[in-house]
Write a protein that holds these residues in place. Structure first.
Motif, mmCIF file in Angstrom:
data_model
loop_
_atom_site.group_PDB
_atom_site.id
_atom_site.type_symbol
_atom_site.label_atom_id
_atom_site.label_comp_id
_atom_site.label_asym_id
_atom_site.label_seq_id
_atom_site.Cartn_x
_atom_site.Cartn_y
_atom_site.Cartn_z
ATOM 1 N N LYS A 5 42.042 -12.925 27.158
ATOM 2 C CA LYS A 5 42.729 -13.921 26.333
ATOM 3 C C LYS A 5 43.516 -14.891 27.199
ATOM 4 O O LYS A 5 43.620 -16.085 26.908
ATOM 5 N N GLN A 6 44.097 -14.352 28.256
ATOM 6 C CA GLN A 6 44.858 -15.175 29.203
ATOM 7 C C GLN A 6 43.901 -15.676 30.275
ATOM 8 O O GLN A 6 43.432 -14.918 31.105
ATOM 9 N N GLN A 7 43.591 -16.952 30.273
ATOM 10 C CA GLN A 7 42.549 -17.516 31.140
ATOM 11 C C GLN A 7 43.103 -17.889 32.522
ATOM 12 O O GLN A 7 43.381 -19.046 32.811
ATOM 13 N N ASP A 8 43.218 -16.863 33.350
ATOM 14 C CA ASP A 8 43.708 -17.087 34.718
ATOM 15 C C ASP A 8 42.565 -17.117 35.730
ATOM 16 O O ASP A 8 42.394 -18.078 36.464
ATOM 17 N N HIS A 39 31.071 -22.462 28.823
ATOM 18 C CA HIS A 39 32.318 -21.748 28.543
ATOM 19 C C HIS A 39 33.445 -22.297 29.406
ATOM 20 O O HIS A 39 34.577 -22.501 28.923
ATOM 21 N N LEU A 40 33.150 -22.574 30.655
ATOM 22 C CA LEU A 40 34.167 -23.104 31.566
ATOM 23 C C LEU A 40 34.644 -24.489 31.129
ATOM 24 O O LEU A 40 35.827 -24.819 31.244
ATOM 25 N N ASN A 89 49.622 -9.217 36.774
ATOM 26 C CA ASN A 89 49.734 -9.627 35.378
ATOM 27 C C ASN A 89 48.960 -10.914 35.106
ATOM 28 O O ASN A 89 49.439 -11.830 34.428
ATOM 29 N N LEU A 90 47.737 -10.970 35.620
ATOM 30 C CA LEU A 90 46.871 -12.135 35.435
ATOM 31 C C LEU A 90 45.693 -11.771 34.539
ATOM 32 O O LEU A 90 45.156 -10.664 34.621
ATOM 33 N N GLY A 91 45.287 -12.705 33.703
ATOM 34 C CA GLY A 91 44.103 -12.494 32.890
ATOM 35 C C GLY A 91 42.858 -12.604 33.749
ATOM 36 O O GLY A 91 42.760 -13.471 34.615
ATOM 37 N N TYR A 92 41.910 -11.717 33.501
ATOM 38 C CA TYR A 92 40.715 -11.671 34.361
ATOM 39 C C TYR A 92 39.452 -11.526 33.520
ATOM 40 O O TYR A 92 39.342 -10.611 32.694
ATOM 41 N N THR A 93 38.499 -12.429 33.722
ATOM 42 C CA THR A 93 37.220 -12.436 33.007
ATOM 43 C C THR A 93 36.076 -12.220 33.989
ATOM 44 O O THR A 93 36.013 -12.875 35.028
ATOM 45 N N SER A 121 42.607 -20.943 35.672
ATOM 46 C CA SER A 121 43.313 -21.425 36.867
ATOM 47 C C SER A 121 42.423 -21.323 38.096
ATOM 48 O O SER A 121 42.461 -22.188 38.971
ATOM 49 N N LEU A 122 41.626 -20.248 38.156
ATOM 50 C CA LEU A 122 40.772 -20.009 39.320
ATOM 51 C C LEU A 122 39.421 -19.479 38.873
ATOM 52 O O LEU A 122 39.343 -18.547 38.067
#
Length: 297
Positions: free
Chosen positions: A77-80, A140-141, A104-108, A147-148
């Motif tokens: 959910k958090q797009q980091d 999607h991007l 504490n970073l979102g990771y996909t 962020s990265l």
């Protein structure tokens, strides 16, 4: 008068030859014994048995040729940070997942077997829907705000054969499309990791080994220097971050460069390979490489 002298001369030579032979036998034996602990440790290296779970196969890493959709659990959910690539990229998942959790970073994770993050591949030997999935990831991007974005792969693979010229052309077009789709994201390109012919256990048998700080390094690793050079050049042109894994996994200070082969776990007294096979990092190898690039995440 000369005859006894000649016999004595022969006897002296024979005695000298025998003593020299005995000396060398003793010397070789001592060397062999001195190397026994190291050789024993090398023979007792174990493979990590958790790669399939670590890579999240058939969930976030599409393994079957017909698979077309990543599970919803793969999208944070958090797009980091987003990881895009093939099974080599999936090998980094364990290290990245743990590192991003601590930060504490979102990771996909969006990876697929036998298909690198390269757009519009012409010949596809295994994953026929490779281009379709890569296009959907790019889409999607364009609709997201990561962020990265991290790209990693085998880069050159028999499942999508490319000449050097074709590879550079595909990389240039892919990187440009990526830059246009997500202009506000930082892009990190991770080059090919050092490889071991047939695997770390067989490809390193004729290697010279060195233990240091709980890490075993060995010669005979195969480096894809030309591939990484192309990736570096095109990354620099697009202001992308480029990481050459060999700079963190290999030691080039000596006359015979060595690359990371295994780790010694003092608590369990087990020695584990840094790879699961010829070029896929194990969870230990993944954790180590990610720890070296964490400051760039």
């Amino acid at each position: 008068v000369e005859n006894p002298f000649r016999k004595n001369k022969i006897n002296i030579f024979t005695a000298h030859w025998k003593s020299s032979t005995l000396f060398f036998i003793v010397l070789i034996t001592l060397i062999s014994f001195s190397q026994m602990p190291e050789r024993e440790n090398i023979n007792n290296i174990q493979f990590s048995k958790s790669w399939e779970d670590d890579a999240r196969i058939n969930i976030c890493h599409l393994q079957e040729a017909e698979a077309i959709k990543h599970d919803d659990a793969c999208f944070a959910k958090q797009q980091d940070i987003l990881l895009w690539g093939d099974s080599h990229a999936a090998s980094l998942n364990y290290g990245l997942q743990n590192a991003t959790k601590k930060l504490n970073l979102g990771y996909t994770q969006l990876t697929q077997s036998s298909c690198g993050p390269i757009l519009d591949l012409i010949i596809l030997e295994y994953r026929k829907n490779c281009n379709q999935i890569n296009s959907s990831i790019l889409s999607h991007l364009s609709q997201s705000s990561y962020s990265l974005v991290i790209l990693h792969s085998a880069w050159l693979y028999e499942g999508y054969p490319l000449t050097e010229f074709e590879f550079k052309d595909r990389i240039e077009q892919t990187f440009q499309a990526l830059k246009n789709s997500t202009p506000h994201s930082k892009i990190m390109i991770i080059g090919s990791v050092p490889r071991w012919q047939f695997g770390p256990d067989t490809g390193s048998r004729s290697s010279k080994f060195k233990w240091k700080n709980g890490k075993l390094t060995a010669t005979k690793a195969f480096l894809l220097n030309r591939t990484n050079t192309i990736l570096h050049e095109v990354s620099k042109k697009n202001n992308f971050i480029f990481i050459d894994p060999a700079e963190h996994l290999c030691d080039f200070s000596g006359t015979n460069p060595t690359c990371l082969l295994a780790f010694k776990n003092i608590e369990t007294n087990r020695t584990i390979y840094a790879y699961k096979d010829y070029g896929h990092l194990s969870r230990e190898g993944s954790t180590y490489l990610v720890s070296k690039i964490i400051n760039k995440l």
